[in-house]
Design an enzyme around this catalytic site. Structure first.
Site, PDB file in Angstrom:
ATOM      1  N   THR A 116      91.619  55.532  61.688  1.00 22.93           N
ATOM      2  CA  THR A 116      92.165  54.438  60.884  1.00 22.93           C
ATOM      3  C   THR A 116      93.684  54.415  60.897  1.00 22.93           C
ATOM      4  OG1 THR A 116      92.427  53.685  58.603  1.00 22.93           O
ATOM      5  CG2 THR A 116      91.938  55.988  58.881  1.00 22.93           C
ATOM      6  N   TYR A 140      91.668  58.701  51.675  1.00 21.75           N
ATOM      7  CA  TYR A 140      90.899  58.126  52.777  1.00 21.75           C
ATOM      8  C   TYR A 140      91.573  58.462  54.116  1.00 21.75           C
ATOM      9  CZ  TYR A 140      89.305  54.709  56.138  1.00 21.75           C
ATOM     10  OH  TYR A 140      88.839  54.118  57.286  1.00 21.75           O
TER      11      TYR A 140
HETATM   12  N1  UFG Z   1      93.516  42.906  48.628  1.00 21.85           N
HETATM   13  C1  UFG Z   1      93.711  42.062  47.568  1.00 21.85           C
HETATM   14  N2  UFG Z   1      92.611  41.662  46.850  1.00 21.85           N
HETATM   15  C2  UFG Z   1      91.346  42.084  47.138  1.00 21.85           C
HETATM   16  C3  UFG Z   1      91.176  42.959  48.228  1.00 21.85           C
HETATM   17  C4  UFG Z   1      92.278  43.348  48.950  1.00 21.85           C
HETATM   18  O1  UFG Z   1      94.829  41.657  47.268  1.00 21.85           O
HETATM   19  O2  UFG Z   1      90.409  41.695  46.442  1.00 21.85           O
HETATM   20  C5  UFG Z   1      94.686  43.326  49.427  1.00 21.85           C
HETATM   21  C6  UFG Z   1      94.873  44.819  49.439  1.00 21.85           C
HETATM   22  O3  UFG Z   1      95.609  45.253  48.324  1.00 21.85           O
HETATM   23  C7  UFG Z   1      95.610  45.010  50.754  1.00 21.85           C
HETATM   24  C8  UFG Z   1      95.018  43.894  51.651  1.00 21.85           C
HETATM   25  O4  UFG Z   1      94.463  42.961  50.756  1.00 21.85           O
HETATM   26  O5  UFG Z   1      96.958  44.754  50.587  1.00 21.85           O
HETATM   27  C9  UFG Z   1      93.946  44.404  52.574  1.00 21.85           C
HETATM   28  O6  UFG Z   1      93.032  45.148  51.807  1.00 21.85           O
HETATM   29  P1  UFG Z   1      91.571  45.560  52.337  1.00 21.85           P
HETATM   30  O7  UFG Z   1      90.885  46.229  51.195  1.00 21.85           O
HETATM   31  O8  UFG Z   1      90.921  44.371  52.954  1.00 21.85           O
HETATM   32  O9  UFG Z   1      91.876  46.561  53.513  1.00 21.85           O
HETATM   33  P2  UFG Z   1      92.813  47.881  53.526  1.00 21.85           P
HETATM   34  O10 UFG Z   1      94.101  47.497  54.175  1.00 21.85           O
HETATM   35  O11 UFG Z   1      92.894  48.510  52.202  1.00 21.85           O
HETATM   36  O12 UFG Z   1      91.979  48.877  54.397  1.00 21.85           O
HETATM   37  C10 UFG Z   1      91.394  48.484  55.605  1.00 21.85           C
HETATM   38  C11 UFG Z   1      90.184  49.362  55.859  1.00 21.85           C
HETATM   39  C12 UFG Z   1      90.609  50.758  56.104  1.00 21.85           C
HETATM   40  C13 UFG Z   1      91.704  50.828  57.146  1.00 21.85           C
HETATM   41  C14 UFG Z   1      92.836  49.926  56.796  1.00 21.85           C
HETATM   42  C15 UFG Z   1      93.860  49.953  57.885  1.00 21.85           C
HETATM   43  O13 UFG Z   1      89.288  49.338  54.765  1.00 21.85           O
HETATM   44  O14 UFG Z   1      89.474  51.457  56.560  1.00 21.85           O
HETATM   45  O15 UFG Z   1      92.329  48.609  56.628  1.00 21.85           O
HETATM   46  O16 UFG Z   1      94.865  49.015  57.660  1.00 21.85           O
HETATM   47  F1  UFG Z   1      92.186  52.069  57.221  1.00 21.85           F
END
Ligand code: UFG
Length: 333
Positions: A116, A140
């Protein structure tokens, strides 16, 4: 080739299993169905098992005798990992150790690992390349980094073992034919939450943090279409089959979109002006994660087909509507 796929009933694993089947490979899926779905395994045999069950794991590998292993099974939520870190070290690090021991005992020499972008933490230079300092800011990312390190050390010690670690950025979208997509009981990813809000399943979409040091104050991510990510696994398999050395590659397109930009595209694609609420930051979120992706193009000869946020949203939307219709007909029957 014969490919053993852990987590093959999950979102990413199931798309890769389908791509492996379409490319003529023989597949065995090993999944405990904790977040995966039996119906998502569209190719090969499914063994319902846990990576903590070392006896079943060894017996299954012995029976199938794979040429390669792809390891997807993991816990994947950044926010949850901050609240429950040991779950992440158990599911992601300890279970990977079990798997590697079983793989080694079975004499399997090719391994593809779902890593990741979270291993980089808050990278000082964006786009971030594979040589950047690894400094995860959440459990994570740290739990995945432990496995990367085990792979590195194992390959150094055992010349017959080679691996490709694929560092995923934000995987999104669904199979363009809507045969598969994301189907979690409690989805947390931005695009899925946005589309389910458009469908009225959630009352509103929360935007986590509007005070980041980015142009519009919301976090920036590199969203990669699931079909392009699946392709990267087949390319990695071919690379190892051709004798390629162990390596680590980013999987992203090299450009980012902010949360607000994703929300705007979700509203455009769905035609629904769903409610959005700005709230505080979510713990563990880096401000900006964008991949430098030259290495995977050069080394694995990976070619992207769907570098298009609108296409990502459209395929995810087609899947979400299909899923919602299925749920309605299940309730009616
Ligand atoms: N976000 C919101 N509202 C939500 C969900 C997410 O504002 O309801 C924001 C998060 O704070 C973040 C962005 O949208 O800024 C993306 O969030 P995600 O939860 O969609 O994804 P993440 O970036 O947290 O994580 C994902 C994968 C991980 C991986 C990562 C790498 O879940 O496994 O991308 O960038 F490591």
């Amino acid at each position: 080739m014969k490919v053993f796929v852990t987590g093959g009933a999950g979102y990413i694993g199931s798309h890769v299993v389908l791509a492996l089947g379409e490319a003529g490979h023989e597949v065995m899926v090993y999944d405990n169905l904790s977040t995966g779905n039996r119906g998502a395994v569209l190719h090969g045999e499914l063994v319902v098992g846990d990576l903590a069950d070392r006896a079943l794991l060894a017996a299954t590998l012995e029976r199938f005798r794979p040429d390669a292993v792809m390891h997807f099974a993991a816990s994947i939520e950044v926010g949850e990992s901050v609240r429950d870190p040991l779950k992440y070290y158990r599911n992601n690090s300890a279970n990977a150790l079990n798997l590697l021991e079983a793989v080694r005992a079975a004499g399997i020499g090719r391994f593809i690992f779902s890593s990741t972008a979270a291993v980089y933490g808050n990278p000082p230079v964006v786009p971030v390349d594979e040589e950047a300092t690894l400094a995860p800011i959440n459990p994570y990312g740290a739990s995945k980094l432990v496995t990367e390190r085990m792979l590195f050390d194992l390959a150094a010690a055992d010349g017959a073992f080679r691996y490709v670690s694929l560092r995923y950025f934000n995987v999104a979208g669904a199979d363009p034919q809507a045969r598969l997509g994301q189907d979690y009981a409690n989805p947390t990813h931005l695009i899925t939450r946005a589309l389910k809000t458009a469908l009225g399943i959630f009352p509103k979409l929360q935007v986590f943090g509007t005070d980041y040091p980015t142009p519009d104050g919301t976090c920036i991510r590199d969203y990669i279409h699931i079909a392009d990510l699946a392709r990267a696994h087949l390319d990695a398999l071919g690379y190892l089959a051709d004798g390629g050395a162990s390596t680590v590659c980013n999987c992203g397109y090299g450009r980012g979109f902010s949360v607000n930009e994703v929300v705007a595209m979700a509203r455009q694609v769905t035609g629904i002006d769903f409610p959005v609420e700005a709230v505080g930051r979510r713990e563990g979120d880096p401000a900006e994660l964008v991949a430098a992706s030259d290495k995977i193009r050069r080394l694995l000869n990976w070619r992207q087909q769907h570098d298009d946020l609108e296409f990502i949203l459209k395929t995810a939307w087609a899947w979400e509507k299909k899923l919602a219709a299925k749920r309605v007909s299940e309730l009616a029957s």
